[in-house]
Write a protein that holds these residues in place. Structure first.
Motif, PDB file in Angstrom:
ATOM      1  N   TYR A 208       0.820  -1.204   0.000  1.00 25.65           N
ATOM      2  CA  TYR A 208       0.000   0.000   0.000  1.00 25.65           C
ATOM      3  C   TYR A 208       0.859   1.262   0.000  1.00 25.65           C
ATOM      4  O   TYR A 208       1.940   1.315   0.614  1.00 25.65           O
ATOM      5  N   TYR A 210       0.443   5.290   1.215  1.00 29.27           N
ATOM      6  CA  TYR A 210      -0.350   6.058   2.176  1.00 29.27           C
ATOM      7  C   TYR A 210      -0.050   7.536   2.002  1.00 29.27           C
ATOM      8  O   TYR A 210       1.112   7.935   1.875  1.00 29.27           O
ATOM      9  N   ARG A 225      -5.224   5.464   1.608  1.00 26.61           N
ATOM     10  CA  ARG A 225      -4.379   4.375   1.125  1.00 26.61           C
ATOM     11  C   ARG A 225      -4.874   3.895  -0.239  1.00 26.61           C
ATOM     12  O   ARG A 225      -6.055   4.016  -0.577  1.00 26.61           O
ATOM     13  N   ARG A 227      -3.474   0.925  -3.641  1.00 27.08           N
ATOM     14  CA  ARG A 227      -2.487  -0.009  -4.174  1.00 27.08           C
ATOM     15  C   ARG A 227      -1.588   0.660  -5.209  1.00 27.08           C
ATOM     16  O   ARG A 227      -0.482   0.194  -5.474  1.00 27.08           O
ATOM     17  N   ASP A 283      -4.024  -3.284   7.929  1.00 28.10           N
ATOM     18  CA  ASP A 283      -3.195  -2.429   7.064  1.00 28.10           C
ATOM     19  C   ASP A 283      -3.577  -0.952   7.131  1.00 28.10           C
ATOM     20  O   ASP A 283      -3.290  -0.178   6.212  1.00 28.10           O
TER      21      ASP A 283
END
Length: 522
Positions: A208, A210, A225, A227, A283
């Motif tokens: 991830y 952020y 967040r 991908r 996460d």
């Protein structure tokens, strides 16, 4: 915040007697917040090996962009400044107005393949990227083709550089992609929207990305967040000034854990930095600990054990050939009007022509220190001339000072004044216009209480017997009309007329202070 400060003062009273104004490291494996009880705003912290570096805003003060160093994220020392002078506006030389609330702020510090990078956008100018192999310099910079507000610099695993930027007025987060040399913007895309967002900081953990954003309208902080850096993003609220702060991000530890740093508005001291444990849940980062989540703890275990107490320098005997890193000028200095060499062991200030301290060049400042501190300067006033205003006090929204001058017959006297910065210009309250004194040695003290937001000034002719002058006065942080900083200590020397004298500063000493009791109103 006031309640937290009061409890912190009780902790301080339990410690052994010390000259330290504030001690975060408790000596038992724990620390307390704030880690630095002073105005180190817009923090950005990185790790390089086992060393941590902290870049902070300096606005119009020079030298600009302060960098601190730590081995444990708790005990910090001053390490370097990035630039000696500001450029691009004549106001930085106090010509045709001033540059207060301008200059350099919200820097983003990164390290990649042996090189340090700092992205910063000088107010009203285009974004710059400074580079150096050593944080102590020399630094060089190149300029991008646009102004990226509060640039959040990020270098991905493949070496591609990006800048995330957002302005409170809009809240749209734009991602700029840079070329391989980080010199040119090759792509710009709007990737997300958060109402009121600014101060973007980007990190990567696992699969991830952020982005942490400050939300100034509510003094809060979010984390988003995704991908991919280009989204789609999902956003959650984090903490705010009531639970710990509103601008910051995370830094990783060698063991794979993460720790948070965040800025909090704290009254007249300015904007302080808190540090916090962080744990992960599905996460998502959560500040604090699992048993006390979503808040920055007042006290916590040090993230890295075994390092001794250290702190930024404050006191100074001016015995070195260069000013200590704790000192900054209020604008670009006129280097012909100050010296550490003309009289070894003293800082010599030649009176600059100005009507008040707000427009006086070569005012030497140092951050105020909380919760309470006492700052004392020892001065030699034998070369102060008629019309001079040479002395010591506070500098900020309220600039109060005791200044030495001479009458027409050559006899010295003191004046105490408070200059309030307002939208219509400086408002001067000359409380004591003439306090006759004798001799050439003068000590001036500021007792500053950043809990009560009050201060008092006093003077001595022998360093032992003290006399208050002018009563107590307020301390305040106000970004609209002040310096956009917490109240500072300031040594100044100016004269409304040309051809003034000189002030020799023997020493500056900072120690723990006592609460200041406000004068009862009649």
């Amino acid at each position: 915040m006031k309640a937290f400060v009061a409890s912190a003062i009780l902790l301080a009273a339990a410690l052994p007697a010390s000259a330290q104004v504030w001690r975060s490291d408790q000596g038992d494996g724990t620390f307390r917040n704030p880690v630095l009880y002073a105005d180190y705003p817009d923090p950005d912290v990185i790790r390089v090996g086992s060393d941590y570096y902290f870049a902070t805003t300096t606005f119009v003060n020079t030298p600009g962009i302060t960098i601190l160093h730590s081995k444990d994220l708790v005990n910090w020392t001053l390490h370097a400044h990035v630039t000696d002078r500001l450029d691009g506006r004549e106001q930085y030389d106090l010509k045709n107005g001033n540059g207060y609330r301008g200059g350099l702020y919200a820097t983003s510090l990164r390290y990649h393949k042996g090189m340090f990078y700092i992205a910063v956008t000088p107010v009203g100018q285009k974004t710059r990227i400074y580079t150096a192999r050593d944080l102590r310099g020399p630094w060089q910079f190149h300029q991008l083709d646009r102004e990226a507000f509060d640039p959040g610099f990020f270098i991905d695993d493949d070496g591609t550089g990006y800048i995330a930027t957002a302005s409170t007025a809009d809240g749209t987060i734009t991602l700029l992609t840079l070329d391989k040399a980080f010199r040119t913007v090759v792509d710009a895309r709007k990737i997300h929207y958060i109402k009121g967002a600014e101060g973007a900081k980007v990190i990567k953990r696992g699969g991830y990305y952020y982005i942490f954003n400050s939300i100034p309208p509510r003094l809060g902080m979010t984390v988003s967040r995704a991908r991919s850096l280009f989204g789609p993003w999902e956003t959650r609220n984090q903490i705010d000034d009531k639970s710990g702060g509103h601008q910051g991000a995370l830094v990783d530890l060698p063991n794979g854990q993460w720790f948070g740093f965040v800025m909090v508005d704290a009254g007249s001291i300015g904007r302080m930095t808190n540090f916090s444990p962080v744990f992960w849940e599905d996460d998502w980062p959560r500040w604090g600990t699992p048993d006390a989540p979503d808040r920055v703890p007042d006290r916590a275990r040090k993230p890295i054990q075994g390092f001794a107490f250290a702190e930024p320098a404050t006191s100074d005997d001016f015995a070195r050939s260069r000013l200590g890193l704790q000192w900054q000028w209020n604008h670009n200095p006129d280097d012909t009007r100050w010296s550490l060499r003309e009289r070894p062991g003293f800082l010599r200030l030649r009176a600059t022509q100005a009507n008040d301290i707000w427009s006086a060049r070569n005012t030497l400042t140092q951050k105020g220190q909380g919760p309470q501190s006492r700052a004392v300067v020892k001065l030699d006033i034998r070369q102060v001339r008629a019309g001079d205003r040479c002395g010591f006090g506070t500098f900020g929204q309220y600039s109060a000072s005791i200044a030495a001058s001479r009458a027409a017959d050559g006899k010295p006297y003191l004046a105490m004044s408070v200059v309030e910065s307002t939208q219509s210009g400086p408002k001067i309250d000359l409380r004591v216009p003439n306090e006759p004194i004798t001799g050439n040695a003068l000590w001036i003290a500021v007792d500053a209480d950043f809990v009560q937001d009050r201060a008092v000034l006093s003077y001595s002719l022998d360093g032992r017997a003290w006399k208050g002058l002018g009563g107590d006065f307020p301390l305040a942080f106000a970004w609209r009309t002040g310096t956009f900083q917490g109240e500072q200590f300031a040594i100044s020397c100016f004269n409304p007329q040309p051809g003034g004298g000189t002030l020799d500063v023997d020493s500056f000493m900072l120690t723990r202070g006592k609460p200041v009791a406000a004068t009862p109103k009649p």
